[in-house]
Design an enzyme around this catalytic site. Structure first.
Site, PDB file in Angstrom:
ATOM      1  N   THR A  20       0.873  -1.187   0.000  1.00 44.95           N
ATOM      2  CA  THR A  20       0.000   0.000   0.000  1.00 44.95           C
ATOM      3  C   THR A  20       0.902   1.226   0.000  1.00 44.95           C
ATOM      4  O   THR A  20       2.126   1.103   0.118  1.00 44.95           O
ATOM      5  CB  THR A  20      -0.878   0.040   1.276  1.00 44.95           C
ATOM      6  OG1 THR A  20      -0.031   0.349   2.402  1.00 44.95           O
ATOM      7  CG2 THR A  20      -1.589  -1.266   1.514  1.00 44.95           C
ATOM      8  N   ASP A  21       0.313   2.400  -0.096  1.00 44.12           N
ATOM      9  CA  ASP A  21       1.122   3.624  -0.050  1.00 44.12           C
ATOM     10  C   ASP A  21       1.851   3.748   1.287  1.00 44.12           C
ATOM     11  O   ASP A  21       2.989   4.184   1.347  1.00 44.12           O
ATOM     12  CB  ASP A  21       0.234   4.856  -0.282  1.00 44.12           C
ATOM     13  CG  ASP A  21      -0.302   4.877  -1.709  1.00 44.12           C
ATOM     14  OD1 ASP A  21       0.310   4.175  -2.552  1.00 44.12           O
ATOM     15  OD2 ASP A  21      -1.312   5.545  -1.952  1.00 44.12           O
ATOM     16  N   CYS A  22       1.150   3.356   2.356  1.00 45.90           N
ATOM     17  CA  CYS A  22       1.773   3.487   3.675  1.00 45.90           C
ATOM     18  C   CYS A  22       2.603   2.269   4.063  1.00 45.90           C
ATOM     19  O   CYS A  22       3.491   2.349   4.909  1.00 45.90           O
ATOM     20  CB  CYS A  22       0.724   3.779   4.733  1.00 45.90           C
ATOM     21  SG  CYS A  22      -0.739   2.732   4.624  1.00 45.90           S
ATOM     22  N   TYR A  23       2.311   1.124   3.474  1.00 47.43           N
ATOM     23  CA  TYR A  23       3.078  -0.100   3.740  1.00 47.43           C
ATOM     24  C   TYR A  23       3.546  -0.691   2.414  1.00 47.43           C
ATOM     25  O   TYR A  23       2.929  -1.602   1.871  1.00 47.43           O
ATOM     26  CB  TYR A  23       2.216  -1.133   4.495  1.00 47.43           C
ATOM     27  CG  TYR A  23       1.852  -0.714   5.894  1.00 47.43           C
ATOM     28  CD1 TYR A  23       2.825  -0.684   6.893  1.00 47.43           C
ATOM     29  CD2 TYR A  23       0.536  -0.387   6.225  1.00 47.43           C
ATOM     30  CE1 TYR A  23       2.493  -0.310   8.181  1.00 47.43           C
ATOM     31  CE2 TYR A  23       0.197  -0.017   7.508  1.00 47.43           C
ATOM     32  CZ  TYR A  23       1.181   0.024   8.494  1.00 47.43           C
ATOM     33  OH  TYR A  23       0.864   0.387   9.763  1.00 47.43           O
ATOM     34  N   PRO A  24       4.647  -0.147   1.862  1.00 47.31           N
ATOM     35  CA  PRO A  24       5.040  -0.511   0.492  1.00 47.31           C
ATOM     36  C   PRO A  24       5.622  -1.926   0.345  1.00 47.31           C
ATOM     37  O   PRO A  24       5.580  -2.495  -0.735  1.00 47.31           O
ATOM     38  CB  PRO A  24       6.090   0.530   0.133  1.00 47.31           C
ATOM     39  CG  PRO A  24       6.588   1.050   1.435  1.00 47.31           C
ATOM     40  CD  PRO A  24       5.471   0.944   2.399  1.00 47.31           C
TER      41      PRO A  24
END
Lengths: 390, 144
Positions: free
Chosen positions: A142-146
């Protein structure tokens, strides 16, 4: 609440005596003898705490853990420890591993009976032993958990947090298993030879926690306990808890009845009391050591802790035809004392008895807890919510 | 007449392909007056034989019989050496006693620990399958 007791103590008073190292603590077996010889009132005035213990397979057990982050961050979607699937549908790096989950490449019962060499219970034992285990995780990113993949060795010490969290432990009474078919069966009660070749039974009898407090007068949410060599807490009743089973004249349930949900810090635990196990043909599990202190607040509680092996009636159930078909017809009741003797009579046949619960380890746990209390290291807690039982 | 005491042992024999088709047990009984009870026998596809045998008789005859077998290239071991228990690992639960028909594993009533009398063991290997913590071990040759 209007009952008048000849002896009346509070947990606060008992804790003062524990702190001063003046508390009188007996294990459940010693208490049984004392109540028999001196009576419940004298026993209640003399004894402050009775310690119980059990070491047995407890399938509904798990560990909840947090693996910590390392950049770039990940929200684990699927996660494995030593090839055993965990559940990680929780916040970023939290996961749960269940005791009965076999490793992904286990051949299961394809070659019957399967051996189920390694599963969740074994991972939990290995972690507690200080061994490093292989962590594998994948994610969609995700954007926060790449990060989308993670693989590394990890030890219990390196985890941010880890708790043993067991939804159903310490079953109060249990079926004794026989096999009426003419072929061996492999069950969670162990192997059962054909035509009642053996009868397998669990629990630690008069040492067992919930036989000593059959109506949950003292054990409830918040009770501090010995859990696998560390301290843990009772969180309330466990799954499948049955508050109103048929009971014998001593109040002992005649069926599997009360259960406990417990938790404790995995990092404090000792692998001597937490063992991954394999049942041929059935699966993996975990043997858990639990010891529960019972404060002797009055003579009624003293009387309950005076329960003897002869007072415990255990139901015999056929695991050949009946159990799997959902018919738990009780063939007979046998007392724990008879089962302990090594041989019982069933349908006019002498049948050898096979225990699943380690009696010597159960006693060791009750005595360890007794020593902790004697030395002033373990104080009792007041239950904050009663577990239903009548 | 003074007869020497009856001697009895459970042993494990390995036969090479050369002797596997000879009537060794018959010779033991006929020439050395020994009683045998075959507990397990197997011939592998490569014609190697493995047998577990309870052999009884006078000690003198027993020794002669064993020498006879060894002279024919049969390797012999006590079964007692084949199966062992990891004492650190055993939790003394008792589940192994379910399938130990020789009662080599049994519950000692007083302290409720499981004892292992290896002289009674027939190396059937059922305890290895049954023990929940894998405390029973066998040597790696996989014959049991």
């Amino acid at each position: 609440m209007s009952k008048k007791y000849a002896v009346s103590k509070t947990i606060t008073q008992i804790n003062e005596k524990i702190r001063a190292k003046k508390a009188v603590v007996l294990n459940a077996r010693e208490m049984t003898n004392l109540v028999k010889s001196e009576g419940k009132v004298k026993a209640a005035s003399h004894v402050d705490v009775v310690t119980t213990g059990t070491f047995s397979p407890m399938c509904s057990s798990s560990a909840i853990f947090n693996i910590g982050q390392q950049p770039p961050l990940i929200k684990t979607q699927k996660l494995w420890l030593n090839g055993v699937s965990c559940y990680s549908g929780l916040a970023a790096v939290d996961a749960i591993i269940g005791a009965t989950e076999p490793s992904d490449d286990d051949p299961l019962n394809k070659v019957y009976p399967g051996m189920f060499k390694y599963g969740g219970g074994h991972v939990i034992e290995d972690l507690v032993r200080g061994k490093s285990v292989r962590l594998k995780a994948v994610s969609y990113g995700t954007d926060c958990y790449p990060r989308t993949a993670l693989e590394k060795d990890i030890t219990l010490a390196e985890m941010r947090n880890a708790w043993l969290f067991n939804p159903r432990n310490a079953y109060q009474n249990y079926n004794c298993a026989v096999n009426l078919t003419n072929k061996i069966v492999y069950t969670y009660m162990g192997p059962l030879r054909a035509n009642m070749g053996n009868i397998n039974f669990a629990t630690a009898g008069e040492l067992s926690p919930l036989f000593n407090d059959p109506y949950f007068l003292t054990i409830g949410l918040g009770t501090k306990i010995f859990l696998a060599g560390g301290t843990g807490y009772v969180l309330g009743s466990g799954t499948q808890h049955n508050p109103s089973p048929p009971r014998n004249e001593r109040g002992i349930p005649k069926l599997p009845a009360g259960t406990l949900m417990v938790k404790g810090d995995l990092k404090q635990m000792n692998s001597r009391y937490l063992r991954g196990i394999s049942f041929a043909g059935y699966g993996c599990s975990l043997s858990v050591g639990i010891g529960i202190p019972i404060p002797i607040l009055n003579e009624e509680i003293a009387w309950h802790t005076g329960v003897a092996d002869t007072d415990i009636d255990m139901p015999v159930v056929d695991y050949g035809y009946d159990y799997g078909a959902g018919k738990s017809k009780i063939l007979k009741y046998l007392s724990y004392a008879e089962l302990k003797s090594g041989e019982v009579e069933l349908n006019e046949k002498r049948v050898s008895t096979v225990p699943l619960t380690s009696y010597s380890m159960s006693l060791e746990i009750a005595d360890t807890l007794k020593r902790w209390i004697d030395q002033g290291e373990f104080l009792l807690t007041e239950a904050q919510e009663k577990i239903e039982a009548y | 007449m003074v007869s020497s005491k009856e001697y009895s042992r459970i042993i494990s024999l390995h036969f090479s392909p050369e002797v596997v088709r000879r009537p060794m047990m018959y010779n033991l009984a006929k020439h050395f007056d020994l009683t045998f009870n075959i507990l397990k026998a197997r011939i592998s596809p490569r014609e190697e034989g493995h047998m577990i045998l309870e052999l009884s008789g006078k000690l003198e005859d027993y020794k002669k019989g064993i020498s006879y077998l060894q002279e024919h290239g049969i390797s012999i071991r006590d079964v007692a050496q084949s199966i062992s228990r990891d004492e650190e690992s055993c939790t003394h639960c008792g589940l192994c006693t379910a399938l130990c028909l020789a009662r080599a594993l049994y519950l000692e009533q007083d302290n409720r620990k499981i004892l292992f009398d290896s002289t009674k063991c027939t190396a059937c290997g059922m305890c290895i399958r049954t023990c929940p913590v894998s405390a029973m071990e066998t040597e790696a040759n996989g014959d049991f």
